[in-house]
Design an enzyme around this catalytic site. Structure first.
Site, mmCIF file in Angstrom:
data_model
loop_
_atom_site.group_PDB
_atom_site.id
_atom_site.type_symbol
_atom_site.label_atom_id
_atom_site.label_comp_id
_atom_site.label_asym_id
_atom_site.label_seq_id
_atom_site.Cartn_x
_atom_site.Cartn_y
_atom_site.Cartn_z
ATOM 1 N N HIS A 268 -7.420 23.606 -30.309
ATOM 2 C CA HIS A 268 -8.294 24.782 -30.400
ATOM 3 C C HIS A 268 -9.383 24.671 -29.336
ATOM 4 O O HIS A 268 -9.971 23.604 -29.157
ATOM 5 C CB HIS A 268 -8.920 24.852 -31.792
ATOM 6 C CG HIS A 268 -9.789 26.045 -31.982
ATOM 7 N ND1 HIS A 268 -9.291 27.318 -32.103
ATOM 8 C CD2 HIS A 268 -11.136 26.159 -32.033
ATOM 9 C CE1 HIS A 268 -10.301 28.165 -32.239
ATOM 10 N NE2 HIS A 268 -11.425 27.488 -32.200
ATOM 11 N N ASP B 140 -8.189 26.949 -38.421
ATOM 12 C CA ASP B 140 -8.992 25.982 -37.658
ATOM 13 C C ASP B 140 -9.906 25.147 -38.552
ATOM 14 O O ASP B 140 -11.012 24.781 -38.156
ATOM 15 C CB ASP B 140 -9.805 26.694 -36.561
ATOM 16 C CG ASP B 140 -8.904 27.408 -35.570
ATOM 17 O OD1 ASP B 140 -7.827 26.886 -35.264
ATOM 18 O OD2 ASP B 140 -9.289 28.496 -35.094
#
Length: 175
Positions: free
Chosen positions: A95, A131
């Site tokens: 990410h 996430d």
């Protein structure tokens, strides 16, 4: 993805990249993978009535190809709880932010808007929350004055290329 393919060519690297899957038939990574001798397939999510049906096909394809571990690289589709649960402990993602900051999209703009002095990338275990999985590794850089989101994106991508192969080794228990 390419950084992982290149890293896996080393004789002492603990993983082999056996398959690249994209949910977008025209994804450039499919050709790149094939050009590097890696099997590449597209499973177009638009061909399925539901997310669950797409994920059943994704899982079937992974099982059929005897895949043991999933490394998401540019796979911009949230995976459902049933799929994530089935692959828990064998599914990682990269990410473009220093999680837990800036989950989701537009991370570079958000870091600039917040006046952050540091930004970077995170490799994490995939969990049911977007996430939110446990962090495996991070790499950071200092944000330059007058940097644009595009400039920052390019610099973070360079960090990703070095971080992801190292983090995969760590996730597999080799570091």
């Amino acid at each position: 993805m390419l950084a992982l393919i290149e890293a896996a060519k080393a004789p002492n690297y603990p993983a082999e990249i056996q398959l690249v899957i994209s949910n977008r038939p025209k994804a450039g990574g499919l050709k790149l993978a094939k050009d590097h001798g890696v099997k590449a397939l597209s499973i177009d999510h638009n061909a399925f009535a539901t997310r669950a049906a797409f994920e059943v096909e994704l899982d079937r394809t992974l099982q059929e190809n005897e895949i043991e571990f999933i490394v998401c690289a540019g796979f911009m589709r949230v995976l459902g709880a049933a799929f994530v649960c089935k692959w828990t402990g064998r599914l990682i993602n990269i990410h473009p932010s220093l999680l837990p900051k800036y989950k989701g999209l537009n991370t570079h703009q958000r870091a600039l808007d917040a006046g952050d002095t540091h930004h970077g990338c995170t490799v994490h275990w995939v969990s049911e929350g977007v996430d939110e999985g446990d962090i495996i590794a991070q790499s950071d850089l200092i944000i330059k004055s007058n940097e644009t989101p595009d400039d920052l994106s390019k610099r973070v991508q360079q960090l990703e290329h070095s971080l992801y192969p190292r983090a995969l080794r760590q996730a597999l228990g080799f570091d």
